[in-house]
Design a protein around this motif. Structure first.
Motif, PDB file in Angstrom:
ATOM      1  N   PHE A 159       0.868  -1.179   0.000  1.00 56.60           N
ATOM      2  CA  PHE A 159       0.000   0.000   0.000  1.00 56.60           C
ATOM      3  C   PHE A 159       0.904   1.229   0.000  1.00 56.60           C
ATOM      4  CE2 PHE A 159      -2.934   3.183   1.530  1.00 56.60           C
ATOM      5  CZ  PHE A 159      -4.154   2.794   0.990  1.00 56.60           C
ATOM      6  N   ILE A 160       0.511   2.254  -0.730  1.00 58.34           N
ATOM      7  CA  ILE A 160       1.378   3.413  -0.913  1.00 58.34           C
ATOM      8  C   ILE A 160       1.849   3.991   0.427  1.00 58.34           C
ATOM      9  CG2 ILE A 160      -0.557   5.065  -1.015  1.00 58.34           C
ATOM     10  CD1 ILE A 160       1.102   6.590  -3.162  1.00 58.34           C
ATOM     11  N   GLY A 161       3.152   4.228   0.510  1.00 54.92           N
ATOM     12  CA  GLY A 161       3.726   4.823   1.707  1.00 54.92           C
ATOM     13  C   GLY A 161       3.906   3.882   2.876  1.00 54.92           C
ATOM     14  N   CYS A 162       3.561   2.604   2.684  1.00 58.38           N
ATOM     15  CA  CYS A 162       3.616   1.635   3.794  1.00 58.38           C
ATOM     16  C   CYS A 162       4.755   0.647   3.579  1.00 58.38           C
ATOM     17  CB  CYS A 162       2.282   0.905   3.932  1.00 58.38           C
ATOM     18  SG  CYS A 162       0.908   1.991   4.323  1.00 58.38           S
ATOM     19  N   ASP A 163       5.952   1.178   3.449  1.00 62.09           N
ATOM     20  CA  ASP A 163       7.110   0.349   3.129  1.00 62.09           C
ATOM     21  C   ASP A 163       8.198   0.424   4.195  1.00 62.09           C
ATOM     22  OD1 ASP A 163       7.726   2.956   2.638  1.00 62.09           O
ATOM     23  OD2 ASP A 163       8.192   2.698   0.514  1.00 62.09           O
ATOM     24  N   ALA A 164       7.798   0.719   5.435  1.00 57.14           N
ATOM     25  CA  ALA A 164       8.751   0.673   6.540  1.00 57.14           C
ATOM     26  C   ALA A 164       9.151  -0.779   6.823  1.00 57.14           C
ATOM     27  CB  ALA A 164       8.135   1.299   7.793  1.00 57.14           C
ATOM     28  N   SER A 165      10.221  -0.964   7.553  1.00 55.11           N
ATOM     29  CA  SER A 165      10.602  -2.309   7.979  1.00 55.11           C
ATOM     30  C   SER A 165       9.656  -2.777   9.083  1.00 55.11           C
ATOM     31  CB  SER A 165      12.034  -2.321   8.505  1.00 55.11           C
ATOM     32  OG  SER A 165      12.126  -1.594   9.723  1.00 55.11           O
ATOM     33  N   PHE A 166       9.598  -4.084   9.267  1.00 53.76           N
ATOM     34  CA  PHE A 166       8.742  -4.622  10.323  1.00 53.76           C
ATOM     35  C   PHE A 166       9.183  -4.111  11.688  1.00 53.76           C
ATOM     36  CE2 PHE A 166       7.581  -7.814  13.491  1.00 53.76           C
ATOM     37  CZ  PHE A 166       6.220  -7.951  13.241  1.00 53.76           C
ATOM     38  N   ASP A 167      10.478  -4.098  11.931  1.00 56.14           N
ATOM     39  CA  ASP A 167      10.986  -3.700  13.245  1.00 56.14           C
ATOM     40  C   ASP A 167      10.646  -2.246  13.575  1.00 56.14           C
ATOM     41  OD1 ASP A 167      11.998  -6.202  13.721  1.00 56.14           O
ATOM     42  OD2 ASP A 167      14.040  -5.702  13.069  1.00 56.14           O
ATOM     43  N   SER A 168      10.681  -1.367  12.583  1.00 56.76           N
ATOM     44  CA  SER A 168      10.442   0.052  12.843  1.00 56.76           C
ATOM     45  C   SER A 168       8.964   0.409  12.862  1.00 56.76           C
ATOM     46  CB  SER A 168      11.149   0.904  11.788  1.00 56.76           C
ATOM     47  OG  SER A 168      10.558   0.716  10.510  1.00 56.76           O
ATOM     48  N   ASP A 186       3.691  -3.294   5.425  1.00 58.07           N
ATOM     49  CA  ASP A 186       2.665  -4.063   4.727  1.00 58.07           C
ATOM     50  C   ASP A 186       3.192  -5.475   4.515  1.00 58.07           C
ATOM     51  OD1 ASP A 186       0.742  -5.168   3.085  1.00 58.07           O
ATOM     52  OD2 ASP A 186       0.622  -3.446   1.739  1.00 58.07           O
ATOM     53  N   SER A 187       2.602  -6.434   5.220  1.00 53.89           N
ATOM     54  CA  SER A 187       3.092  -7.815   5.162  1.00 53.89           C
ATOM     55  C   SER A 187       2.446  -8.617   4.042  1.00 53.89           C
ATOM     56  CB  SER A 187       2.848  -8.515   6.507  1.00 53.89           C
ATOM     57  OG  SER A 187       1.467  -8.627   6.784  1.00 53.89           O
ATOM     58  N   GLY A 188       1.603  -7.976   3.225  1.00 52.97           N
ATOM     59  CA  GLY A 188       1.019  -8.655   2.079  1.00 52.97           C
ATOM     60  C   GLY A 188      -0.210  -9.473   2.425  1.00 52.97           C
ATOM     61  N   ASP A 189      -0.727 -10.156   1.417  1.00 52.30           N
ATOM     62  CA  ASP A 189      -1.906 -10.994   1.594  1.00 52.30           C
ATOM     63  C   ASP A 189      -1.536 -12.362   2.146  1.00 52.30           C
ATOM     64  OD1 ASP A 189      -3.633  -9.101   0.671  1.00 52.30           O
ATOM     65  OD2 ASP A 189      -3.942  -9.996  -1.300  1.00 52.30           O
ATOM     66  N   MET A 190      -2.399 -12.873   2.982  1.00 48.21           N
ATOM     67  CA  MET A 190      -2.257 -14.243   3.447  1.00 48.21           C
ATOM     68  C   MET A 190      -2.772 -15.210   2.384  1.00 48.21           C
ATOM     69  SD  MET A 190      -3.675 -13.861   7.344  1.00 48.21           S
ATOM     70  CE  MET A 190      -3.002 -15.488   7.754  1.00 48.21           C
ATOM     71  N   GLU A 191      -2.334 -16.445   2.459  1.00 49.37           N
ATOM     72  CA  GLU A 191      -2.935 -17.511   1.653  1.00 49.37           C
ATOM     73  C   GLU A 191      -3.949 -18.220   2.538  1.00 49.37           C
ATOM     74  OE1 GLU A 191      -0.960 -19.863  -1.667  1.00 49.37           O
ATOM     75  OE2 GLU A 191       0.712 -19.478  -0.304  1.00 49.37           O
ATOM     76  N   LEU A 192      -5.209 -18.082   2.202  1.00 47.39           N
ATOM     77  CA  LEU A 192      -6.271 -18.626   3.047  1.00 47.39           C
ATOM     78  C   LEU A 192      -7.048 -19.706   2.298  1.00 47.39           C
ATOM     79  CD1 LEU A 192      -7.614 -15.307   4.607  1.00 47.39           C
ATOM     80  CD2 LEU A 192      -6.085 -16.975   5.665  1.00 47.39           C
ATOM     81  N   PRO A 193      -7.402 -20.800   2.993  1.00 47.66           N
ATOM     82  CA  PRO A 193      -8.173 -21.859   2.345  1.00 47.66           C
ATOM     83  C   PRO A 193      -9.604 -21.415   2.093  1.00 47.66           C
ATOM     84  CG  PRO A 193      -7.917 -22.326   4.677  1.00 47.66           C
ATOM     85  CD  PRO A 193      -7.089 -21.110   4.396  1.00 47.66           C
ATOM     86  N   MET A 194     -10.029 -21.479   0.857  1.00 41.76           N
ATOM     87  CA  MET A 194     -11.370 -21.020   0.510  1.00 41.76           C
ATOM     88  C   MET A 194     -12.466 -21.967   1.012  1.00 41.76           C
ATOM     89  SD  MET A 194     -11.299 -18.129  -0.952  1.00 41.76           S
ATOM     90  CE  MET A 194      -9.802 -17.422  -0.298  1.00 41.76           C
ATOM     91  N   GLY A 195     -12.119 -23.217   1.252  1.00 41.25           N
ATOM     92  CA  GLY A 195     -13.152 -24.192   1.582  1.00 41.25           C
ATOM     93  C   GLY A 195     -13.455 -24.343   3.055  1.00 41.25           C
ATOM     94  N   SER A 196     -12.714 -23.643   3.936  1.00 46.97           N
ATOM     95  CA  SER A 196     -12.923 -23.824   5.371  1.00 46.97           C
ATOM     96  C   SER A 196     -12.845 -22.485   6.078  1.00 46.97           C
ATOM     97  CB  SER A 196     -11.876 -24.783   5.950  1.00 46.97           C
ATOM     98  OG  SER A 196     -11.949 -24.791   7.374  1.00 46.97           O
ATOM     99  N   ALA A 197     -13.982 -22.018   6.569  1.00 51.22           N
ATOM    100  CA  ALA A 197     -14.000 -20.758   7.316  1.00 51.22           C
ATOM    101  C   ALA A 197     -13.179 -20.879   8.594  1.00 51.22           C
ATOM    102  CB  ALA A 197     -15.438 -20.368   7.642  1.00 51.22           C
ATOM    103  N   GLU A 198     -13.268 -21.990   9.287  1.00 53.82           N
ATOM    104  CA  GLU A 198     -12.547 -22.152  10.549  1.00 53.82           C
ATOM    105  C   GLU A 198     -11.045 -22.148  10.333  1.00 53.82           C
ATOM    106  OE1 GLU A 198     -12.146 -21.531  13.904  1.00 53.82           O
ATOM    107  OE2 GLU A 198     -14.187 -22.362  13.893  1.00 53.82           O
ATOM    108  N   MET A 199     -10.572 -22.815   9.282  1.00 56.09           N
ATOM    109  CA  MET A 199      -9.142 -22.820   9.002  1.00 56.09           C
ATOM    110  C   MET A 199      -8.659 -21.416   8.627  1.00 56.09           C
ATOM    111  SD  MET A 199      -8.570 -26.397   6.904  1.00 56.09           S
ATOM    112  CE  MET A 199      -6.845 -26.004   6.580  1.00 56.09           C
ATOM    113  N   ALA A 200      -9.471 -20.696   7.871  1.00 51.09           N
ATOM    114  CA  ALA A 200      -9.110 -19.323   7.499  1.00 51.09           C
ATOM    115  C   ALA A 200      -9.047 -18.433   8.737  1.00 51.09           C
ATOM    116  CB  ALA A 200     -10.119 -18.776   6.490  1.00 51.09           C
ATOM    117  N   LEU A 201     -10.021 -18.569   9.625  1.00 50.03           N
ATOM    118  CA  LEU A 201     -10.030 -17.775  10.854  1.00 50.03           C
ATOM    119  C   LEU A 201      -8.827 -18.109  11.733  1.00 50.03           C
ATOM    120  CD1 LEU A 201     -13.834 -17.897  11.713  1.00 50.03           C
ATOM    121  CD2 LEU A 201     -12.554 -15.923  10.861  1.00 50.03           C
ATOM    122  N   ASP A 202      -8.470 -19.369  11.806  1.00 50.94           N
ATOM    123  CA  ASP A 202      -7.292 -19.762  12.596  1.00 50.94           C
ATOM    124  C   ASP A 202      -6.026 -19.124  12.037  1.00 50.94           C
ATOM    125  OD1 ASP A 202      -8.797 -21.278  14.311  1.00 50.94           O
ATOM    126  OD2 ASP A 202      -8.309 -23.206  13.393  1.00 50.94           O
ATOM    127  N   ALA A 203      -5.901 -19.097  10.712  1.00 57.19           N
ATOM    128  CA  ALA A 203      -4.725 -18.490  10.093  1.00 57.19           C
ATOM    129  C   ALA A 203      -4.672 -16.991  10.380  1.00 57.19           C
ATOM    130  CB  ALA A 203      -4.737 -18.745   8.587  1.00 57.19           C
TER     131      ALA A 203
END
Length: 288
Positions: A9-18, A70-87
């Motif tokens: 996302f624009i302007g959101c390129d700081a390091s994780f630590d900072s 910005d840590s990016g998008d997660m990979e979430l399982p489309m077939g299981s709401a519970e597994m996605a929520l756990d992730a």
């Protein structure tokens, strides 16, 4: 020098630590009850954010002056709401453990539950402020309890009475409104009336707040790119002022912006609006 093709996302390129705030995408829409497509919302917001300036003339603040990772998008399982929520819970836990604020880009509104499940472990007295067109208080939708139509009811299962505040609500079953009015949530239908008084009280009490914005709180004349548009919504200006009030004055320990379905608005207007909402929220949350 050739660099990896990593879009933030624009302007959101700081390091994780900072960073003080960590963005992450939750591209999930498997329980969408009407028009799907919210799984593409977070990616669209990142890509189209470069149509914005990093500077907000509303707040006289700039994304270049704050530290957001910005840590990016997660990979979430489309077939299981519970597994996605756990992730989602696990990603939220990693961010909290590092002493940072999780900021989630949805995805359908059910993703909020994954974050809340984890944040309440660190903040047992958590409160939730919800901006939304829909009550999301059904106990089940077609027999399914993990649904975007039930997400706030599931959050209530965790928090209990007196800690959930709903604004802009203009759609739901009669039983949802009756259930809210019986004292289970503090519902303010149609508008942001009462938000200033609530903010003043919660600021004084300095309680931890999770802030969730379902973008369909906006009127569909402004934001048609969502799965379940509802006429009679607020303007962008009203939403911007309301979210700024909440984010600048309260102890926000987590938040999300959800329910953009970009392909449902081929003009790109809805995506542009959502990007501006994210920018304004990031800047309002950041303490200079």
């Amino acid at each position: 020098m050739i660099r990896p093709n990593i879009e933030t996302f624009i302007g959101c390129d700081a390091s994780f630590d900072s960073a003080t705030i960590v963005l992450f995408g939750a591209p999930f829409d498997s329980t969408t009850s009407y028009r799907p497509g919210a799984r593409f919302g977070s990616t669209a917001m990142r890509h189209e954010s470069y149509g914005l300036e990093t500077y907000s003339p509303y707040l006289d603040r700039d994304l270049e002056d704050i530290c957001v990772y910005d840590s990016g998008d997660m990979e979430l399982p489309m077939g299981s709401a519970e597994m996605a929520l756990d992730a989602i819970s696990k990603r939220t836990a990693e961010i909290l453990a590092a002493g940072k604020i999780p900021f989630m880009l949805g995805g359908e509104h059910l993703v909020t539950l994954g974050a809340v499940r984890e944040i309440v472990k660190k903040y047992p007295d958590l409160h939730i402020i919800q901006f939304d067109a829909h009550a999301d208080l059904r106990d089940d939708y077609l027999g399914v309890q993990l649904s975007h139509a039930c997400v706030m009811r599931r959050c209530h299962d965790i928090l209990g009475d007196g800690r959930m505040y709903q604004f802009g609500i203009r759609s739901g079953e009669r039983t949802e409104f009756q259930w809210a009015r019986s004292g289970h949530t503090d519902m303010h239908p149609f508008s942001f009336d009462g938000l200033s008084e609530l903010t003043s009280r919660l600021e004084t009490e300095y309680v931890p707040v999770y802030f969730t914005i379902d973008l369909d709180v906006l009127d569909p004349s402004i934001f048609p790119g969502t799965g379940t548009p509802e006429a009679g919504g607020v303007t962008f200006g009203q939403l911007r002022e309301a979210l700024t009030l909440v984010a600048q004055h309260l102890n926000i320990v987590g938040c999300d912006v959800c329910e953009l379905a970009p392909m449902l608005d081929l003009s790109g207007t809805s995506t542009a609006v959502s990007c501006k909402v994210v920018r304004e929220l990031l800047l309002a949350m950041s303490k200079y």
